[in-house]
Design an enzyme around this catalytic site. Sequence first.
Site, PDB file in Angstrom:
ATOM      1  N   SER A   1      -6.951  -2.022  -0.511  1.00  0.00           N
ATOM      2  CA  SER A   1      -8.024  -2.106   0.482  1.00  0.00           C
ATOM      3  C   SER A   1      -8.486  -3.551   0.548  1.00  0.00           C
ATOM      4  O   SER A   1      -8.309  -4.312  -0.416  1.00  0.00           O
ATOM      5  CB  SER A   1      -9.192  -1.210   0.049  1.00  0.00           C
ATOM      6  OG  SER A   1     -10.355  -1.481   0.802  1.00  0.00           O
TER       7      SER A   1
ATOM      8  N   TYR B   1     -15.122   1.556  -6.539  1.00  0.00           N
ATOM      9  CA  TYR B   1     -13.983   1.547  -5.622  1.00  0.00           C
ATOM     10  C   TYR B   1     -13.331   0.167  -5.561  1.00  0.00           C
ATOM     11  O   TYR B   1     -12.115   0.027  -5.677  1.00  0.00           O
ATOM     12  CB  TYR B   1     -14.436   1.982  -4.231  1.00  0.00           C
ATOM     13  CG  TYR B   1     -13.325   2.071  -3.216  1.00  0.00           C
ATOM     14  CD1 TYR B   1     -12.459   3.151  -3.206  1.00  0.00           C
ATOM     15  CD2 TYR B   1     -13.150   1.073  -2.261  1.00  0.00           C
ATOM     16  CE1 TYR B   1     -11.439   3.241  -2.269  1.00  0.00           C
ATOM     17  CE2 TYR B   1     -12.144   1.154  -1.325  1.00  0.00           C
ATOM     18  CZ  TYR B   1     -11.288   2.238  -1.322  1.00  0.00           C
ATOM     19  OH  TYR B   1     -10.270   2.314  -0.387  1.00  0.00           O
TER      20      TYR B   1
END
Length: 272
Positions: free
Chosen positions: A134, A147
Site C-alpha cells: 500500500s 496497518y
Amino acid sequence: MAEQRVVIITGGGTGIGAATARLLRADGHQVVIAGRRPDPLHQVAAETGALACPTDVTDSAAVRQLVETAVATYGRLDGLVLNAGVGRSGAVGDLSDETWETVLQTNLTGPFRLLRAALPHLLKTRGSVVAVASVAALRNGRGNAAYATSKAALLQLCRSLAVDYGRSGLRANTVCPGWVRTEMADRRMARFAEEAGLPGGGVDTAYEEATALVPTGRPGEPHEVAEAITWLLSPAASLVNGAVLTMDGGVTALDPGTAAFDFRLEPRDNGR
C-alpha cells in the site's frame, strides 16, 4: 499463448485478488485462489475456472496445505501473489495487543509463513512473487499505525526475497496501491462519509474527497492493479527484482506543501 504457469493468490475472492485471477485465467494460466470466506472464492472459481481453497493465512497448517494442494493438483508452482490483508484504525496509544496482533498476523506473519512453505517450489521453477502492500508502506496517515507498519514490513520482506534468492532465479516485487475501489476500501469510505457528515453522503462522495489531491483525480480500479501484478509475474519482467511500484495516481509524487496553492485545507476536527 505463453507457457502456462501456476499461481497462488491470497485474498483471491474479491478486489485486486479476484481481478488478478481473472486476468491470469484469461491468459490460460492455472490459478489457486485462497481466502477466509468460501462464498466469494467459489463465485470467482465458478466464473473463471480457478481452484478455490478457503484458507486462513494466519493458520500455519492451513498455509502448508494450500501450497501442497496447488502442487498436488497442478504439479508445480510458478507464482505467488500476497494479497490477503486487513486494516484496523488506531494510533499507537489506542491499539490493543489483540488489534496489533490481528493486523500483523494477517498482513505480515501469514505472508512470511506462506513464502516459507512455497519457497522450495518457487525455486524449482525460478518463479516470481508479488506482494500487494500500500502507499501506507511509504507514506503514513493519522491513526494508521498497525496497518502502515505491517505494509512497510511486507515490502521489506519481499525485498529480502529478492536479495537472498535472486541468484537462484526467484524474483520478488511489491505493488503499492493508493485508494482502489475494493470491498475493504468501500467499507472505509462508508465510515468516512458517516463520520465526516459529507454533503450528499455515500461512498462515491467519500472517494471524491479522498482523491481530491490525487493528480489523476480518482481512485483506482482492481483490474488496473491486476494488470501490473500479472506483468510482474511474467517473463516480460525478467529483470525486475526487488522493485516497488506505486500505483496511486501520482499522489506520492505530490509535495503536500504546495497543496494549499490549489486547495483550501482546513481540519475537520480542530481537537485532533
